[in-house]
Design an enzyme around this catalytic site. Structure first.
Site, PDB file in Angstrom:
ATOM      1  CB  SER A  97     -38.838  20.592  49.160  1.00 13.19           C
ATOM      2  OG  SER A  97     -38.293  20.925  47.478  1.00 13.19           O
TER       3      SER A  97
ATOM      4  CB  SER B 239     -40.614  27.747  45.451  1.00  7.84           C
ATOM      5  OG  SER B 239     -38.976  27.446  46.189  1.00  7.84           O
TER       6      SER B 239
ATOM      7  CG  HIS C  41     -39.147  29.929  42.666  1.00 13.68           C
ATOM      8  ND1 HIS C  41     -38.216  29.018  43.598  1.00 13.68           N
ATOM      9  CD2 HIS C  41     -39.684  28.698  41.549  1.00 13.68           C
ATOM     10  CE1 HIS C  41     -38.195  27.247  43.012  1.00 13.68           C
ATOM     11  NE2 HIS C  41     -39.049  27.360  42.131  1.00 13.68           N
TER      12      HIS C  41
ATOM     13  CG  ASN D 269     -38.458  24.157  63.586  1.00 17.31           C
ATOM     14  OD1 ASN D 269     -39.281  24.512  63.120  1.00 17.31           O
ATOM     15  ND2 ASN D 269     -38.008  24.411  64.559  1.00 17.31           N
TER      16      ASN D 269
END
Length: 450
Positions: free
Chosen positions: A85, A213, A218, A286
């Protein structure tokens, strides 16, 4: 750390892994997950080694993974992030950078995407003050088409951001050509499709920037994690800056003066000689990963080819096992594609003597995991109802997906025996419902012509 003692610890970690391994499958008792991580003793050792060496921030392993993963896809730069994401957020945000001058995306510009997808492909568009333009997809491939995208392009359209559906590539070559012809950016969400091929070329290599991802569901995992990749060095530098607080400096953590002129810059309205480590050229975040994640990723990356082979094998076996089941629309690869499948999508036809919910309930009762095709039609979700967006054309198939589509797993942790049990269960359910369904009225016999 004492090397002998470390070797002893690693040997104990391997022994512990073997002691807890089990391969027994009991139909109806053992869960068949829709997705999950496949972790072996090498993975456990990789994590343990990083942990006992207290490599808790991004360091040597992170840089090594970035180089290895970029080589795997044949791209120049890869930047690790803390999630897929975040990778999507960085990829699209990079296109808003002032360093792109007149090419940059600006608030109000439009980005074409699909309605039937996962929110994190759409959210970065909204988070950057851009406008998503939703298009429909095809049933069977669950991807959109270049024609739909072209029809959606308006005077403010500046980019395309679409994910490959369940590992099945969208027509990436056509979309990339369309984007080049129209002067649009392409953000290729490759989170579900690492190792998939379209026209003989790896997905993740068609866009100006692509994302991956490493969540456990995944193709390879770091537990959490993601990556932004590009062949464009200018975009790569922007992604790195935005990932690392927005700073202008490119020193790795713990390093100083890589550029050899740390106190010789004058940027913005700052005084000349201001410490380059604390000059910020972007509004950033960050979003870095850690060496623990990267160490696991390096171990997993070596297994990517065999994982892809298992996904393809499981998908083909399930497809063959369900080939003649009435009432189901089965998936198919996009033309010219060789997918490394993320899942096996099934749409229950409108004339089936059962509903999607009834079939899903039956499978779940047998401990066969199911999932919806993510959000279905995202425009129907409360999160997006009051957000600025545009719909191009009808979203008929996205609505069908919302009502009648689900998917089951084909990930490498699923054995042939499990795949056969899934197919057998679906066939058994469909046969029962077909036998119990009232007979359809026969068509009237036409009167003889006189």
């Amino acid at each position: 750390m004492n090397s002998t003692r470390k070797a002893q610890i690693m040997a104990e970690v391997r022994r512990l892994h073997r002691e807890n391994a089990t391969d027994e499958f009991v139909p109806g008792v053992t869960p068949i997950l829709s997705s999950g991580a496949v972790l072996d003793e090498d993975d456990r050792v990789a994590l343990a080694e990083s942990a006992i060496e207290l490599r808790i921030a991004a360091g040597v392993a992170a840089r090594k993974f970035e180089s290895a993963f970029a080589r795997t896809l044949g791209l120049r730069k890869a930047h690790l992030t803390n999630s897929g994401s975040s990778a999507n957020l960085l990829a699209l945000s990079a296109l808003t950078s002032p360093q792109l001058d007149d090419l940059r995306l600006r608030p109000g510009d439009e980005v074409v995407t699909v309605a039937a997808g996962f929110p994190t492909t759409v959210n970065p568009i909204i988070q950057n003050g851009l406008t998503p333009v939703f298009v429909d997809v095809e049933l069977g491939t669950y991807n959109t088409t270049a024609e739909r995208i072209e029809a959606a392009i308006g005077p403010r359209t500046r980019a395309i951001m679409i994910a490959h559906a369940l590992g099945n590539p969208y027509p990436a070559e056509e979309v990339a050509q369309l984007a080049e012809d129209r002067g649009l950016f392409v953000v290729e969400d490759n989170c579900d499709a690492v190792g998939s091929l379209h026209k003989g070329r790896l997905t993740g290599t068609f866009g100006d920037v692509s994302t991956v991802s490493f969540y456990p569901a995944h193709h390879i995992t770091m537990g959490e994690g993601g990556c932004v990749l590009t062949a464009n060095l200018a975009l790569a530098r922007i992604v790195e800056s935005m990932r690392d607080w927005g700073r202008d400096c490119w020193c790795e953590p713990g390093e100083d003066n890589t550029c050899l002129k740390r106190f010789a810059y004058q940027l913005g309205d700052l005084p000349e000689g201001y410490d380059h480590k604390y000059i910020f050229s972007h509004v950033g975040y960050n979003l870095k990963s850690t060496d623990l994640q990267a160490s696991l990723g390096l171990s997993q990356l070596r297994k990517l080819p065999e994982f892809g082979a298992a996904r393809r094998r499981n998908w083909q076996r399930l497809r063959a096992g369900l080939a003649d089941v009435p009432g189901l629309l089965l998936p198919e690869p996009t033309a010219g594609s060789d997918p490394s499948w993320f899942g096996f999508a099934i749409t229950v036809r409108s004339d089936a003597p059962y509903t999607r919910r009834e079939l899903v309930d039956f499978l779940e009762s047998r401990r066969i995991g199911t999932r919806r095709l993510f959000g279905g039609n995202l425009t129907r979700h409360p999160a997006y109802r009051d957000r600025e967006h545009r719909v191009a054309g009808q979203l008929t198939n996205s609505d069908i997906i919302t009502d009648r589509t689900f998917w089951v797993g084909v990930y490498p942790g699923i054995t042939a025996e499990m795949i056969d049990y899934v197919a057998q269960s679906i066939r058994e359910f469909a046969a029962r419902r077909r036998a119990a369904a009232p007979p359809r009225p026969s068509a009237p016999v036409p009167a003889p012509q006189l």
